[in-house]
Design a protein around this motif. Structure first.
Motif, PDB file in Angstrom:
ATOM      1  N   LEU A 136      -0.865  13.601 -58.658  1.00 28.56           N
ATOM      2  CA  LEU A 136      -0.896  12.477 -59.367  1.00 28.56           C
ATOM      3  C   LEU A 136      -1.007  11.277 -58.472  1.00 28.56           C
ATOM      4  N   LEU A 137      -0.186  11.457 -57.159  1.00 29.91           N
ATOM      5  CA  LEU A 137       0.221  10.272 -56.177  1.00 29.91           C
ATOM      6  C   LEU A 137      -1.195   9.992 -55.582  1.00 29.91           C
ATOM      7  N   GLY A 138      -2.138  11.021 -55.388  1.00 31.27           N
ATOM      8  CA  GLY A 138      -3.359  10.882 -54.816  1.00 31.27           C
ATOM      9  C   GLY A 138      -4.636  10.385 -55.642  1.00 31.27           C
ATOM     10  N   CYS A 139      -4.353  10.231 -57.013  1.00 28.31           N
ATOM     11  CA  CYS A 139      -5.497  10.317 -57.825  1.00 28.31           C
ATOM     12  C   CYS A 139      -5.916   8.728 -57.836  1.00 28.31           C
ATOM     13  N   VAL A 140      -6.943   8.419 -58.434  1.00 31.63           N
ATOM     14  CA  VAL A 140      -7.623   7.000 -58.558  1.00 31.63           C
ATOM     15  C   VAL A 140      -6.482   6.681 -59.620  1.00 31.63           C
ATOM     16  N   PRO A 141      -5.930   5.285 -59.466  1.00 35.47           N
ATOM     17  CA  PRO A 141      -4.877   4.962 -60.051  1.00 35.47           C
ATOM     18  C   PRO A 141      -5.049   4.668 -61.701  1.00 35.47           C
ATOM     19  N   ASP A 142      -6.183   4.102 -61.943  1.00 32.31           N
ATOM     20  CA  ASP A 142      -6.304   3.754 -63.410  1.00 32.31           C
ATOM     21  C   ASP A 142      -6.730   5.004 -64.213  1.00 32.31           C
ATOM     22  N   ARG A 143      -7.092   5.984 -63.543  1.00 32.96           N
ATOM     23  CA  ARG A 143      -7.375   7.497 -64.009  1.00 32.96           C
ATOM     24  C   ARG A 143      -5.983   8.075 -64.804  1.00 32.96           C
ATOM     25  N   ALA A 144      -5.055   7.675 -64.190  1.00 33.15           N
ATOM     26  CA  ALA A 144      -3.527   8.303 -64.669  1.00 33.15           C
ATOM     27  C   ALA A 144      -2.889   7.245 -65.490  1.00 33.15           C
ATOM     28  N   ARG A 145      -3.594   6.523 -66.245  1.00 37.24           N
ATOM     29  CA  ARG A 145      -3.021   5.456 -67.059  1.00 37.24           C
ATOM     30  C   ARG A 145      -2.798   5.987 -68.301  1.00 37.24           C
ATOM     31  N   ASP A 146      -3.579   7.201 -68.904  1.00 43.84           N
ATOM     32  CA  ASP A 146      -3.513   7.577 -70.231  1.00 43.84           C
ATOM     33  C   ASP A 146      -2.264   8.659 -70.317  1.00 43.84           C
ATOM     34  N   LEU A 147      -1.557   8.764 -68.975  1.00 40.97           N
ATOM     35  CA  LEU A 147      -0.683   9.809 -68.981  1.00 40.97           C
ATOM     36  C   LEU A 147       0.736   8.800 -69.206  1.00 40.97           C
ATOM     37  N   THR A 148       1.296   9.059 -70.035  1.00 46.12           N
ATOM     38  CA  THR A 148       2.794   8.294 -70.280  1.00 46.12           C
ATOM     39  C   THR A 148       3.821   8.836 -69.380  1.00 46.12           C
ATOM     40  N   PRO A 149       4.670   7.951 -68.849  1.00 44.56           N
ATOM     41  CA  PRO A 149       5.877   8.616 -67.904  1.00 44.56           C
ATOM     42  C   PRO A 149       6.635   9.894 -68.633  1.00 44.56           C
ATOM     43  N   GLY A 150       6.634   9.619 -69.915  1.00 41.87           N
ATOM     44  CA  GLY A 150       7.479  10.954 -70.567  1.00 41.87           C
ATOM     45  C   GLY A 150       6.638  12.054 -70.560  1.00 41.87           C
ATOM     46  N   ASP A 151       5.370  12.200 -70.766  1.00 44.22           N
ATOM     47  CA  ASP A 151       4.343  13.097 -70.732  1.00 44.22           C
ATOM     48  C   ASP A 151       4.403  13.564 -68.911  1.00 44.22           C
ATOM     49  N   VAL A 152       4.234  12.715 -68.149  1.00 44.68           N
ATOM     50  CA  VAL A 152       4.401  13.255 -66.754  1.00 44.68           C
ATOM     51  C   VAL A 152       5.667  13.790 -66.292  1.00 44.68           C
ATOM     52  N   GLY A 153       6.776  13.241 -66.930  1.00 46.56           N
ATOM     53  CA  GLY A 153       8.124  13.888 -66.527  1.00 46.56           C
ATOM     54  C   GLY A 153       8.122  15.229 -66.969  1.00 46.56           C
ATOM     55  N   THR A 154       7.664  15.467 -68.424  1.00 47.61           N
ATOM     56  CA  THR A 154       7.748  16.830 -68.957  1.00 47.61           C
ATOM     57  C   THR A 154       7.003  17.829 -68.242  1.00 47.61           C
ATOM     58  N   ARG A 155       5.890  17.460 -67.829  1.00 48.63           N
ATOM     59  CA  ARG A 155       4.922  18.248 -66.920  1.00 48.63           C
ATOM     60  C   ARG A 155       5.557  18.907 -65.613  1.00 48.63           C
ATOM     61  N   LEU A 156       6.138  17.686 -64.932  1.00 49.60           N
ATOM     62  CA  LEU A 156       6.790  17.913 -63.570  1.00 49.60           C
ATOM     63  C   LEU A 156       8.344  18.587 -63.676  1.00 49.60           C
ATOM     64  N   THR A 157       8.752  18.685 -65.067  1.00 51.12           N
ATOM     65  CA  THR A 157      10.151  19.353 -65.055  1.00 51.12           C
ATOM     66  C   THR A 157      10.124  20.698 -65.838  1.00 51.12           C
ATOM     67  N   LEU A 158       9.933  20.553 -67.118  1.00 46.61           N
ATOM     68  CA  LEU A 158      10.161  21.618 -67.966  1.00 46.61           C
ATOM     69  C   LEU A 158       8.885  22.467 -67.701  1.00 46.61           C
ATOM     70  N   ASN A 159       7.457  22.062 -67.671  1.00 45.18           N
ATOM     71  CA  ASN A 159       6.361  22.756 -67.515  1.00 45.18           C
ATOM     72  C   ASN A 159       6.416  23.394 -66.239  1.00 45.18           C
ATOM     73  N   ALA A 160       6.734  22.412 -64.977  1.00 46.03           N
ATOM     74  CA  ALA A 160       6.683  23.146 -63.834  1.00 46.03           C
ATOM     75  C   ALA A 160       7.732  24.396 -63.910  1.00 46.03           C
ATOM     76  N   ALA A 161       8.670  24.236 -64.556  1.00 51.01           N
ATOM     77  CA  ALA A 161       9.678  25.537 -64.501  1.00 51.01           C
ATOM     78  C   ALA A 161       9.198  26.762 -65.062  1.00 51.01           C
ATOM     79  N   ASP A 162       8.532  26.360 -66.440  1.00 56.64           N
ATOM     80  CA  ASP A 162       8.104  27.448 -66.975  1.00 56.64           C
ATOM     81  C   ASP A 162       6.686  27.989 -66.455  1.00 56.64           C
ATOM     82  N   ALA A 163       5.887  27.247 -65.459  1.00 56.31           N
ATOM     83  CA  ALA A 163       4.729  27.751 -64.762  1.00 56.31           C
ATOM     84  C   ALA A 163       5.078  28.531 -63.457  1.00 56.31           C
ATOM     85  N   GLY A 164       6.269  28.172 -62.812  1.00 58.35           N
ATOM     86  CA  GLY A 164       7.106  28.760 -61.957  1.00 58.35           C
ATOM     87  C   GLY A 164       7.529  30.253 -62.213  1.00 58.35           C
TER      88      GLY A 164
END
Length: 636
Positions: A102-130
């Protein structure tokens, strides 16, 4: 020339830690060991029973049975311990790799991802994936038990084994249907989770507005609106899980009953001993235990769906950097050749042969949506154009190394992210190593030294303990940009929260900087454009004209950018901004004789250019940019 848009493979995503397979392998080995011990135990118990009935000495078989039972318990304990460690390690690795992507991507390509969506992917989804790798290992081991039990059952009595084998396909179909239906439900559940998180974060961000407007009840209803769908999806997942367990709960006893009946007939015929019947019954239960894999299969399905969501962050398109360096002592001359930027099938920027002379201060002007932020993002290589190239001192930006690019191109934004630490650490964070004196000089240049001195510990005050207004926050972002600016400084609406006097002081400090460089400034106020050496006027994503503010002010369309139709008192115009009356520029202390809008305390008369007969070249009608010589390097 486009170097973005490539999806990165999972293993080649951003520089995050690569998860270790060792923990997963250890879970698998412990689980398989426990399964083998469980499979061997009925044989030992059957042999013990036969020896007891025959009056033999079963001590050796009893010891073996006890050892197998103890070994199974120990291996199960190790499996539980290693599962926790494996899940924790994989969760951390998945989360860090997704964050790095996320931090290394082209910034304007991450604009479609909302903060809530990113937060869910990095917390709940990451835990399930782990949790997925450990579930995969446990599921693989769980298949060892029925397969091993079936093989051992064939050794005990082949007819009982055939009876069990005939019933296993029905259990397999139950699991297959469960995995298929659960996958779709889990994906939908995770999507709605993300939507709820997004709405909640939006509400928290606008809490003051909601309270002031008295719309708390409506906002609560908006945030909670997806909950019925989430509840329905959750109930569906539990229903699928219960249906699978229920079906297997019916099939398994029937299978055990049939196998026991066949075993009883074999016992009656003398083909099977009592101990053999005991072992056959136990092996039938173990072989039919494939139905118990539903829970592990559900965890694996959730992990795979969650992993797909975290991989989307890892595979965001990244900028590909070269290895070249900029020529020493370059002035910071910027050139855009044949640049085209397309978003969602629409051209949002076209810039042909746009040249910005080194050392100039250039204002980028245009209505909302004209492409100002896209232009400066391309100029500083936060994104790459779909066509064309951008050169800094004759070197294409795409050919520069990451270090060279970020050391020479600095950005200041409307809402800078300062991070953690002290005020001084926030300003010093960047590609250059700064001394305390340089940090203080940058704070002074940004007009931040006054309020910083009033903080409890000056620039050593932690940001968390420094209650900053919007303008103060913005000034710290400016200070950091000034401190690390090389030959190109880009200010994307970075002074919008500053009052006019502070903005003027910032501009004067910049012009007296020992490291002048080129400055590209997104301007919304005529005062900012008036102090610039050149103005790039954008309209509908195209460069309509390039020239000085004084020259462009003769064009009604340019005046309308600042004040509607350019009439006196129009909101946002020169008059409304407090710099000159009648929507016209006031002459004051500018740069090298250039007429300046917004000069403080000037007594120079207002000069009305509304009815001037001096011709101005406008690309809208003639295709010729205003003041072409200025655009190619002549300072006004």
């Amino acid at each position: 020339m486009r170097s973005t848009g490539r999806a990165r493979a999972a293993g080649d995503a951003a520089d995050g830690p690569r998860p270790s397979r060792a923990a997963e392998l250890f879970v698998l080995l412990c689980s398989v060991g426990a399964a083998l011990a469980a499979v061997a135990q009925p044989l030992a118990l059957g042999a013990t029973l036969d020896l007891l009935l025959a009056g033999g000495a079963p001590a050796r078989w009893l010891l073996l049975s006890a050892a197998l039972l103890l070994g199974e318990l120990l291996l199960d304990s190790l499996t539980a311990l290693s599962t926790g460690r494996c899940t924790a390690g994989w969760t951390a690795a998945v989360r860090l790799r997704a964050l790095a992507g996320l931090l290394g991507c082209v910034p304007d390509r991450a604009r479609d991802l909302t903060p809530g969506d990113v937060g869910t992917r990095l917390t709940l989804n990451a835990a399930d994936a782990g949790a997925g790798p450990a579930a995969r290992a446990a599921l693989a081991a769980s298949l060892v038990t029925p397969v091993g039990a079936l093989v051992a059952l064939a050794l005990v009595d082949v007819w009982v084994a055939l009876c069990v084998l005939a019933g296993l396909p029905a259990l397999g179909l139950v699991l297959r249907a469960f995995a298929r239906d659960t996958g779709a439900s889990v994906a939908a559940y995770q999507r709605v989770q993300s939507e709820v998180a997004t709405r909640l974060l939006e509400t928290m961000d606008g809490a003051a507005t909601i309270a002031a407007a008295g719309t708390a009840a409506r906002e609560r209803a908006r945030v909670l609106a997806p909950l019925p769908e989430l509840a329905a999806l959750g109930r569906r997942m539990w229903a699928l899980h219960g249906r699978a367990l229920g079906r297997s709960g019916v099939l398994v006893p029937l299978l055990v009953l049939a196998a026991t009946g066949v075993g009883g007939l074999r016992l009656a015929s003398g083909a099977l001993s009592v101990g053999g019947l005991l072992a056959a019954a136990r092996y039938t239960q173990l072989a039919a235990g494939v139905g118990g894999a539903a829970s592990l299969l559900g965890a694996l399905v959730r992990g795979r769906q969650a992993r797909a969501r975290t991989l989307a962050l890892e595979r965001l398109p990244a900028l590909v950097h070269g290895t070249r360096e900029l020529p020493p002592d370059g002035p910071g001359a910027l050139e855009l050749r044949g640049v085209r930027v397309v978003r969602d099938g629409r051209e949002v920027l076209r810039a042909d042969a746009l040249r910005i002379p080194g050392g100039a201060t250039v204002a980028v002007v245009g209505r909302g949506g004209a492409g100002k932020s896209v232009l400066v993002a391309v100029a500083g290589r936060l994104t790459d154009p779909d066509e064309g190239e951008v050169l800094l001192d004759g070197v294409p930006l795409g050919a520069l190394s990451r270090e060279a690019l970020r050391a020479e191109v600095a950005f200041a934004f409307e809402r800078p992210v300062l991070g953690e630490g002290t005020v001084a650490e926030a300003v010093a964070a960047g590609p250059r190593s700064l001394s305390p004196g340089q940090v203080r000089a940058a704070l002074t240049a940004a007009g931040a030294d006054g309020f910083v001195r009033r903080l409890p510990h000056g620039d050593g005050t932690p940001l968390a303990a420094a209650p900053l207004s919007g303008g103060e926050h913005q000034r710290l972002g400016l200070a950091r940009a000034f401190a690390h600016a090389g030959r190109l400084l880009i200010m994307d609406d970075a002074t919008s929260s500053l009052d006019t006097a502070t903005e003027h002081e910032v501009d004067r400090a910049l012009r007296g900087s020992p490291r002048p460089g080129t400055r590209l400034v997104v301007a919304h106020r005529p005062s900012v454009a008036g102090r610039a050496d050149l103005v790039v006027w954008l309209e509908d994503g195209r460069v309509r004209a390039v020239g000085t503010h004084r020259e462009l002010w003769r064009v009604p369309g340019y005046r309308a950018v600042f004040g509607g139709d350019g009439t006196p008192g129009t909101r946002g115009g020169a008059g409304a901004d407090g710099h000159g009356g009648g929507g016209t520029p006031a002459f004051g202390a500018g740069n090298a004789g250039v007429p300046t809008l917004g000069s403080e305390n000037t007594r120079a008369p207002v000069h009305d250019t509304e009815n001037t007969r001096t011709p101005v070249h406008d690309t809208e009608n003639t295709g010729t940019p205003v003041s072409r010589s200025a655009a190619e390097g002549a300072r006004p």
